[in-house]
Write a protein that holds these residues in place. Structure first.
Motif, PDB file in Angstrom:
ATOM      1  N   HIS A   1       0.809  -1.224   0.000  1.00  0.00           N
ATOM      2  CA  HIS A   1       0.000   0.000   0.000  1.00  0.00           C
ATOM      3  C   HIS A   1       0.838   1.268   0.000  1.00  0.00           C
ATOM      4  N   LEU A   2       2.145   1.149   0.223  1.00  0.00           N
ATOM      5  CA  LEU A   2       2.995   2.308   0.480  1.00  0.00           C
ATOM      6  C   LEU A   2       4.026   2.523  -0.615  1.00  0.00           C
ATOM      7  N   LYS A   3       4.062   3.749  -1.141  1.00  0.00           N
ATOM      8  CA  LYS A   3       5.127   4.143  -2.059  1.00  0.00           C
ATOM      9  C   LYS A   3       5.800   5.366  -1.452  1.00  0.00           C
ATOM     10  N   ALA A   4       7.053   5.197  -1.045  1.00  0.00           N
ATOM     11  CA  ALA A   4       7.760   6.245  -0.309  1.00  0.00           C
ATOM     12  C   ALA A   4       9.132   6.492  -0.911  1.00  0.00           C
ATOM     13  N   ARG A   5       9.670   7.646  -0.618  1.00  0.00           N
ATOM     14  CA  ARG A   5      11.065   7.898  -0.969  1.00  0.00           C
ATOM     15  C   ARG A   5      11.947   6.921  -0.206  1.00  0.00           C
ATOM     16  N   THR A   6      13.009   6.455  -0.856  1.00  0.00           N
ATOM     17  CA  THR A   6      13.878   5.468  -0.201  1.00  0.00           C
ATOM     18  C   THR A   6      15.356   5.839  -0.292  1.00  0.00           C
ATOM     19  N   ASN A   7      15.655   7.098  -0.656  1.00  0.00           N
ATOM     20  CA  ASN A   7      17.063   7.487  -0.681  1.00  0.00           C
ATOM     21  C   ASN A   7      17.624   7.529   0.741  1.00  0.00           C
ATOM     22  N   ASP A   8      18.913   7.354   0.862  1.00  0.00           N
ATOM     23  CA  ASP A   8      19.553   7.203   2.168  1.00  0.00           C
ATOM     24  C   ASP A   8      19.284   8.374   3.098  1.00  0.00           C
ATOM     25  N   GLN A   9      19.404   9.613   2.599  1.00  0.00           N
ATOM     26  CA  GLN A   9      19.248  10.775   3.464  1.00  0.00           C
ATOM     27  C   GLN A   9      17.830  10.870   4.018  1.00  0.00           C
ATOM     28  N   PHE A  10      16.844  10.625   3.182  1.00  0.00           N
ATOM     29  CA  PHE A  10      15.454  10.674   3.633  1.00  0.00           C
ATOM     30  C   PHE A  10      15.207   9.645   4.730  1.00  0.00           C
ATOM     31  N   LEU A  11      15.707   8.439   4.540  1.00  0.00           N
ATOM     32  CA  LEU A  11      15.452   7.379   5.512  1.00  0.00           C
ATOM     33  C   LEU A  11      16.226   7.604   6.815  1.00  0.00           C
TER      34      LEU A  11
ATOM     35  N   ARG B   1      14.269  29.183  -2.039  1.00  0.00           N
ATOM     36  CA  ARG B   1      14.559  27.766  -1.793  1.00  0.00           C
ATOM     37  C   ARG B   1      13.393  26.884  -2.206  1.00  0.00           C
ATOM     38  N   ILE B   2      12.174  27.329  -1.900  1.00  0.00           N
ATOM     39  CA  ILE B   2      10.982  26.566  -2.280  1.00  0.00           C
ATOM     40  C   ILE B   2      10.859  26.494  -3.796  1.00  0.00           C
ATOM     41  N   ASP B   3      11.090  27.620  -4.456  1.00  0.00           N
ATOM     42  CA  ASP B   3      10.995  27.646  -5.916  1.00  0.00           C
ATOM     43  C   ASP B   3      12.004  26.705  -6.560  1.00  0.00           C
ATOM     44  N   ALA B   4      13.175  26.587  -5.959  1.00  0.00           N
ATOM     45  CA  ALA B   4      14.211  25.698  -6.495  1.00  0.00           C
ATOM     46  C   ALA B   4      13.845  24.227  -6.349  1.00  0.00           C
ATOM     47  N   TYR B   5      12.843  23.934  -5.549  1.00  0.00           N
ATOM     48  CA  TYR B   5      12.402  22.560  -5.307  1.00  0.00           C
ATOM     49  C   TYR B   5      11.244  22.148  -6.218  1.00  0.00           C
ATOM     50  N   ARG B   6      10.957  22.892  -7.256  1.00  0.00           N
ATOM     51  CA  ARG B   6       9.787  22.591  -8.097  1.00  0.00           C
ATOM     52  C   ARG B   6       9.804  21.149  -8.617  1.00  0.00           C
ATOM     53  N   ASP B   7      10.939  20.666  -9.052  1.00  0.00           N
ATOM     54  CA  ASP B   7      11.011  19.287  -9.543  1.00  0.00           C
ATOM     55  C   ASP B   7      10.688  18.293  -8.431  1.00  0.00           C
ATOM     56  N   TYR B   8      11.079  18.644  -7.222  1.00  0.00           N
ATOM     57  CA  TYR B   8      10.802  17.785  -6.062  1.00  0.00           C
ATOM     58  C   TYR B   8       9.303  17.635  -5.867  1.00  0.00           C
ATOM     59  N   TRP B   9       8.552  18.759  -5.986  1.00  0.00           N
ATOM     60  CA  TRP B   9       7.108  18.679  -5.769  1.00  0.00           C
ATOM     61  C   TRP B   9       6.440  17.852  -6.867  1.00  0.00           C
ATOM     62  N   VAL B  10       6.991  17.877  -8.081  1.00  0.00           N
ATOM     63  CA  VAL B  10       6.459  17.022  -9.148  1.00  0.00           C
ATOM     64  C   VAL B  10       6.712  15.557  -8.815  1.00  0.00           C
ATOM     65  N   GLU B  11       7.912  15.262  -8.332  1.00  0.00           N
ATOM     66  CA  GLU B  11       8.240  13.884  -7.935  1.00  0.00           C
ATOM     67  C   GLU B  11       7.328  13.382  -6.826  1.00  0.00           C
TER      68      GLU B  11
ATOM     69  N   GLN C   1       4.329  13.560  -6.426  1.00  0.00           N
ATOM     70  CA  GLN C   1       3.039  13.058  -6.874  1.00  0.00           C
ATOM     71  C   GLN C   1       3.006  11.532  -6.939  1.00  0.00           C
ATOM     72  N   GLN C   2       4.164  10.916  -7.047  1.00  0.00           N
ATOM     73  CA  GLN C   2       4.184   9.458  -7.161  1.00  0.00           C
ATOM     74  C   GLN C   2       4.206   8.752  -5.807  1.00  0.00           C
ATOM     75  N   TYR C   3       4.312   9.515  -4.720  1.00  0.00           N
ATOM     76  CA  TYR C   3       4.424   8.905  -3.394  1.00  0.00           C
ATOM     77  C   TYR C   3       3.125   9.059  -2.607  1.00  0.00           C
ATOM     78  N   GLY C   4       2.842   8.062  -1.800  1.00  0.00           N
ATOM     79  CA  GLY C   4       1.641   8.092  -0.983  1.00  0.00           C
ATOM     80  C   GLY C   4       1.200   6.683  -0.634  1.00  0.00           C
ATOM     81  N   THR C   5      -0.056   6.548  -0.256  1.00  0.00           N
ATOM     82  CA  THR C   5      -0.587   5.245   0.137  1.00  0.00           C
ATOM     83  C   THR C   5      -1.866   4.940  -0.631  1.00  0.00           C
ATOM     84  N   ASP C   6      -2.148   3.642  -0.737  1.00  0.00           N
ATOM     85  CA  ASP C   6      -3.388   3.146  -1.326  1.00  0.00           C
ATOM     86  C   ASP C   6      -4.003   2.210  -0.298  1.00  0.00           C
ATOM     87  N   GLU C   7      -5.009   2.690   0.416  1.00  0.00           N
ATOM     88  CA  GLU C   7      -5.580   1.921   1.520  1.00  0.00           C
ATOM     89  C   GLU C   7      -6.204   0.613   1.064  1.00  0.00           C
ATOM     90  N   SER C   8      -6.609   0.525  -0.197  1.00  0.00           N
ATOM     91  CA  SER C   8      -7.196  -0.717  -0.692  1.00  0.00           C
ATOM     92  C   SER C   8      -6.172  -1.844  -0.781  1.00  0.00           C
TER      93      SER C   8
END
Length: 310
Positions: free
Chosen positions: A42-52, A266-276, A278-285
């Motif tokens: 159900h879970l799609k999350a970032r898995t890079n080392d720094q995030f974890l 700084r927020i504006d420089a993260y625009r690509d991050y906010w697009v990325e 979109q692929q992360y989140g959960t599916d309760e089903s």
């Protein structure tokens, strides 16, 4: 070797002493957490080392607690996108709301190597035109970058100053029990950041009513970290010396206008991050086992259950 930022010596010492960090075991800890994520349908999350590692540090390297927070982080953002950053982030619209300067992250941490200081100025936005939930979501752009980049936040946690000077009745009316519960649960169950203290200053008439509604929703430990100063800023200075406040408050920790402009870039420089994102989140089903009981978490009937956090 894990692909993470090296901590400065002072922060590394704190991570070793207070967060149970064992540098030789970080690779193993990250690998265990990444494997668990891959096993969750159900879970799609970032898995890079720094995030974890940021989540592991925020949970004092308790793997089970880290799993729970990471799951809640994506679950609540997916379930309540109007409150928390999730899919289809409109950066331009949120930057407009962010520009009001309701939430400010001060550039120097406490004592220059301690918790990150956050200033919340409720009266910075007009409640007749905007909703606090939207303001909070806009601030989420900044908090996401802090979680990604700021080692002072992930190692030492945060201290928040809530300035209620010049607030209107409309500000209080927007802090409904449902809204407040969502914010409290997200902070305590989803964010891998230790809240060291919350200080209230410049209290208006009616504050006690809101405070007494808000306080029981928090864990006992977090309730003990609430400090009410009224208009007596000398009382605040015992916890946060004046020099660590913005210049508008008589301090030397940046001006609010400059801080906001810096964060907008700084927020504006993260625009690509906010697009990325979109692929992360959960599916309760697809969640294995018992589904999340959102009614229990946020239902208005009955007493709000106490949360157990560090």
């Amino acid at each position: 070797m894990p692909n993470i930022r090296a901590l400065n010596p002072e922060l590394q010492a704190i991570a070793l002493k207070e967060l149970n960090e064992v540098p030789e075991r970080i690779d193993q800890d990250i690998a265990a957490l990444r494997l668990w994520i891959e096993q969750q349908p159900h879970l799609k999350a970032r898995t890079n080392d720094q995030f974890l590692v940021n989540f592991l540090r925020g949970c004092k390297y308790s793997l089970e607690k880290t799993k729970s927070k990471l799951d809640r982080f994506y679950t609540l953002r997916t379930k309540f996108p109007s409150y928390f950053l999730a899919h289809n982030v409109d950066v331009d619209e949120l930057l407009k709301l962010f520009s009001f300067g309701t939430f400010i992250v001060l550039p120097r941490p406490l004592n220059d190597n301690g918790p990150r200081i956050i200033l919340l100025r409720m009266a910075a936005y007009d409640p007749d035109k905007y909703q606090f939930a939207d303001i909070n979501r806009a601030a989420g752009l900044m908090f996401q970058i802090m979680l990604d980049e700021d080692d002072y936040t992930t190692v030492n946690g945060t201290m928040t100053i809530v300035d209620l000077d010049n607030v209107k009745a409309g500000h209080f009316l927007q802090m409904t029990p449902t809204t407040t519960k969502k914010l409290v649960v997200f902070q305590e169950e989803a964010l891998p950041v230790r809240t060291k203290a919350t200080h209230f200053i410049n209290l208006p008439t009616g504050f006690d009513t809101i405070f007494n509604m808000f306080k029981p929703m928090m864990s006992k430990k977090q309730q003990g970290r609430l400090h009410v100063h009224g208009s007596n800023l000398k009382s605040l200075y015992k916890h946060i010396p004046q020099e660590y406040l913005p210049v508008e408050y008589g301090g030397a920790n940046g001006s609010i206008a400059e801080i906001v402009k810096d964060w907008e870039k700084r927020i504006d420089a993260y625009r690509d991050y906010w697009v990325e994102e979109q692929q992360y989140g959960t599916d309760e089903s697809l969640r294995a086992g018992k589904p999340v009981d959102f009614e229990s978490l946020f239902g208005l009937e009955g007493s709000f259950r106490q949360l157990n956090v560090d």
